[in-house]
Design an enzyme around this catalytic site. Structure first.
Site, PDB file in Angstrom:
ATOM      1  N   ASP A 453     -47.368  37.468-129.010  1.00  0.00           N
ATOM      2  CA  ASP A 453     -46.514  37.293-127.835  1.00  0.00           C
ATOM      3  C   ASP A 453     -46.617  35.820-127.431  1.00  0.00           C
ATOM      4  OD1 ASP A 453     -45.045  37.921-125.403  1.00  0.00           O
ATOM      5  OD2 ASP A 453     -46.977  37.745-124.390  1.00  0.00           O
ATOM      6  N   ASP A 639     -45.907  44.197-123.471  1.00  0.00           N
ATOM      7  CA  ASP A 639     -46.538  44.200-124.788  1.00  0.00           C
ATOM      8  C   ASP A 639     -47.337  45.469-125.058  1.00  0.00           C
ATOM      9  OD1 ASP A 639     -45.664  41.554-125.381  1.00  0.00           O
ATOM     10  OD2 ASP A 639     -47.274  40.776-124.130  1.00  0.00           O
TER      11      ASP A 639
END
Length: 739
Positions: A453, A639
């Protein structure tokens, strides 16, 4: 007059003691019936497979999914609501207890079971310590010629301590095994209960007959260590479930509904329906999905999108449950509530992804699945062979069979993985890495792709003032205004000049910026549009990245640019991963220009921007379909489903709680080097685990024939079994000494 008793209802009799789930059945958008249930008695992936394989083949069932961590079972079927009762009966017939899913009830039930396990563990530990002291005396007396009467007295003392402790502390295993046997099936607690009862029962018979071989210490110690494992497993799963509950609680607060005539009502989220008008006050976390009818504000949506900067919300914009309204009140039209919100969808994605990963069984478990029944059959055939064909009485034949069971006890096999895990966990902890999953090292050893990420993972997750040419006077003025605001960009300006005091009389205009009235005129610090900066002003051509503009009477506008800086060693770590042959990708919910700039800075050729949580999961599924083993590194709520869906996952300690829970490991500090450390330790651990398996199997290949032939007594078998365990542990200790 006597009252007539109604005829017995067969269905009611069959359902006696079962939960009535009909009133909990819901109708989904596709027209199917849906039911959320809590399943009691789940211990491993085998239990999950047993339930799903019993329900999924049924023609009317569209979905049957069980989550091992939360113990939630989701059923969807075509037909009447009454069929829900029939489906739950099928699960209960397998030996599991089923009830409607209620988080409060689940929490209370877990707390009760944890207390019971803790009491049982304390009793078993107390008994094990005292029986072991008596056993040491017996072992010493065996060498020094202790008389039979003294030895038998010691055995009776051991029996008086061990037998009540086994009866009390073994209840969690005995109940589970008995339930499974009543349902004409087995579970992992059946062989556990058999081993404990056989060892203690045989020891009691030996004591009553003044025999030499009593193994009360082995029985109670085995039970003690099994209870420790069961308690720790229960605690770990309870933590994961409570994190998901806290996530859902973000959308569980009271909602202010605007009724007819402007009347305001406080309702529970489940009482709110689409189409209603609700008020989201400044500083309040929004509890529903909706569309802005009136008002203008800034929303902190980092939990949903991962973007660190607030997002402007005005009339017509969509907002989601879980976002924080930072600046001004908003009037919303409700579009979704409860299970239909984006927040609930993230939880469902996590459970589905985690369910896939819950099917993973460690190498030791897979070997033990075949190993255990073979060993028990071997012991049975040994007993029958010596008794029927070897000319021995049943007592000596049983002693030989017990020796086979003891010498083939998979302690060394069971320690092959845990011994390495404990040492690897300690080594990683010294490097700032907390390993949370027992199977993470095994999965890390085969990783061939790393997906990052951006915000908070590759970057530090906070905006910093770019090193532009800024007049000292302009910086002081801007810092004085910024010190009065909690906006992330304003705080970045204030950090650049920490000694400047806050100005008085500053007004914050939602979605625009900061305003200060002075005798000379207005001073503004805010967006380009609000400060009315024209394109011919110096610095106005810069469009990339977030910015603030300062305008003052009689002076040129000053631009303040910001960036979310990459972690100090991010470029080096990415390059190191590539040198090791790993494929590196970047997936982010942030804007395309920002993600592209970070990808270029860190030399990551494959990247995707503006992704929703489901998009990240879809990309990981595509990589898995290609045969890739993916390590996901992320920190935001968006996430969490991807962290659960990946082969293995890693999260920084600055991540939100739900992401840390979903991850297999958590690392401390601003450095990304722990990613390299984790992969290196995992691969070394994998080699040691395989060596341990080889040692354990070599021991059994040599020792089993001797035991079957009757050359090994239970006492020698116990010593050999302990020796094999010590060898495995010593081999694992080599990991601690390697640089």
């Amino acid at each position: 007059m006597a009252l007539a008793h109604p005829a017995p209802d067969t269905a009611a009799e069959l359902d006696q003691g079962r939960a009535d789930v009909t009133s909990y059945v819901q109708l989904d958008e596709a027209g199917s019936r849906r039911l959320h249930l809590m399943v009691e008695g789940l211990h491993c992936g085998g239990c999950v497979r047993k339930i799903e394989s019993a329900l999924q083949p049924l023609e009317s069932v569209r979905e049957a999914r069980v989550n091992l961590t939360t113990r939630r079972m989701v059923l969807a079927w075509d037909g009447s609501a009454a069929q829900g009762g029939e489906l739950t009966r099928k699960v209960e017939d397998l030996g599991f207890k089923v009830m409607p899913y209620e988080p409060a009830r689940l929490t209370a039930d877990d707390a009760r079971q944890e207390r019971e396990l803790l009491r049982c563990m304390a009793v078993a530990g107390f008994a094990a310590a005292n029986v072991m002291l008596l056993s040491v005396a017996v072992w010493a007396g065996h060498v020094d010629g202790m008389g039979p009467a003294t030895r038998t007295l010691m055995h009776w003392f051991s029996a008086l301590i061990a037998m009540p402790a086994i009866v009390y502390a073994g209840r969690p295993f005995f109940r589970s095994a008995l339930t499974a046997l009543k349902a004409r099936t087995t579970n992992m607690d059946v062989p556990i209960s058999l081993a404990v009862l056989l060892a203690s029962g045989m020891s009691l018979v030996e004591t009553m007959n003044q025999g030499k071989h009593a193994y009360f210490d082995s029985a109670v110690m085995l039970l003690f260590f099994l209870l420790i494992g069961r308690y720790l497993d229960r605690r770990a799963r309870g933590k994961a479930r409570s994190a998901a509950e806290r996530l859902l609680s973000l959308g569980a607060q009271a909602v202010t509904v605007i009724g007819e005539g402007g009347k305001r009502l406080l309702l529970k989220p489940e009482q709110v329906e689409p189409g209603m008008r609700v008020l989201a006050a400044a500083g309040e976390r929004i509890a529903v999905d909706g569309r802005v009818l009136s008002g203008e504000s800034e929303l902190d949506s980092s939990l949903i999108t991962g973007e660190s900067l607030p997002r402007r919300a005005a009339e017509g914009d969509r907002v989601f449950a879980g976002t924080l309204n930072m600046a001004a009140p908003l009037t919303l039209e409700v579009t979704a509530t409860g299970e239909k919100t984006l927040l609930a969808e993230i939880v469902r994605l996590m459970e589905v992804a985690e369910q896939r990963r819950a099917r993973f069984v460690s190498l030791a478990d897979r070997m033990a699945r075949v190993y255990a029944p073979v060993v028990h059959l071997l012991a049975l055939f040994t007993f029958l062979g010596w008794w029927q064909f070897g000319g021995l009485e049943w007592q000596p034949a049983l002693m030989i069979a017990i020796a086979v069971l003891i010498i083939t006890c998979p302690c060394a096999l069971g320690l092959a993985v845990p011994a390495v895990q404990v040492i690897a966990s300690g080594r990683l902890l010294r490097k700032g890495l907390l390993l949370k999953s027992g199977t993470a090292l095994e999965r890390l050893a085969v990783v061939d792709s790393v997906v990052f990420d951006k915000t908070g993972t590759l970057t530090l997750g906070r905006p910093e003032l770019v090193d532009l040419v800024i007049e000292p006077e302009a910086l002081e003025t801007a810092a004085a205004l910024a010190a009065t605001s909690r906006h992330p960009l304003a705080r970045a300006v204030a950090r650049a000049a920490p000694d400047v005091p806050a100005a008085e009389g500053v007004k914050e205009i939602p979605g625009c910026g900061l305003l200060l009235e002075t005798p000379a005129g207005e001073i503004r610090l805010g967006s380009r549009r609000w400060t009315a900066v024209s394109h011919d002003v110096a610095g106005a051509e810069a469009e990339e990245g977030p910015e603030l503009w300062l305008t003052r009477p009689g002076k040129a506008p000053q631009r303040f640019g910001f960036t979310d800086r990459a972690r100090p060693d991010a470029l080096q770590v990415v390059a190191d991963l590539k040198r090791r042959g790993l494929q590196v990708e970047l997936l982010s919910g942030d804007r395309t220009p920002t993600v592209a700039a970070v990808a270029a800075e860190l030399d990551i050729p494959v990247w995707r921007a503006e992704l929703a949580p489901g998009d990240k999961v879809a990309r990981l599924e595509a990589l898995a379909a290609q045969g890739r083993k993916v390590l996901m590194v992320g920190d935001g709520l968006n996430d969490a489903p991807a962290l659960a869906a990946a082969s293995v996952s890693l999260s920084p300690s600055s991540a939100v709680d739900i992401s840390q829970t979903a991850a297999d490991a958590v690392f401390q500090g601003d450095s990304l080097t722990p990613v390299i450390d984790l992969l290196e330790v995992a691969r070394r651990s994998d080699r040691l685990v395989k060596q341990n398996f080889g040692l354990a199997l070599a021991y059994n290949v040599c020792a089993i024939p001797l035991a079957v032939a009757g050359f090994v007594t239970p006492l020698i078998a116990a010593a050999a079994m302990s020796g094999s365990s010590i060898i495995v542990i010593c081999n694992a200790l080599r990991l601690a000494g390697r640089k």
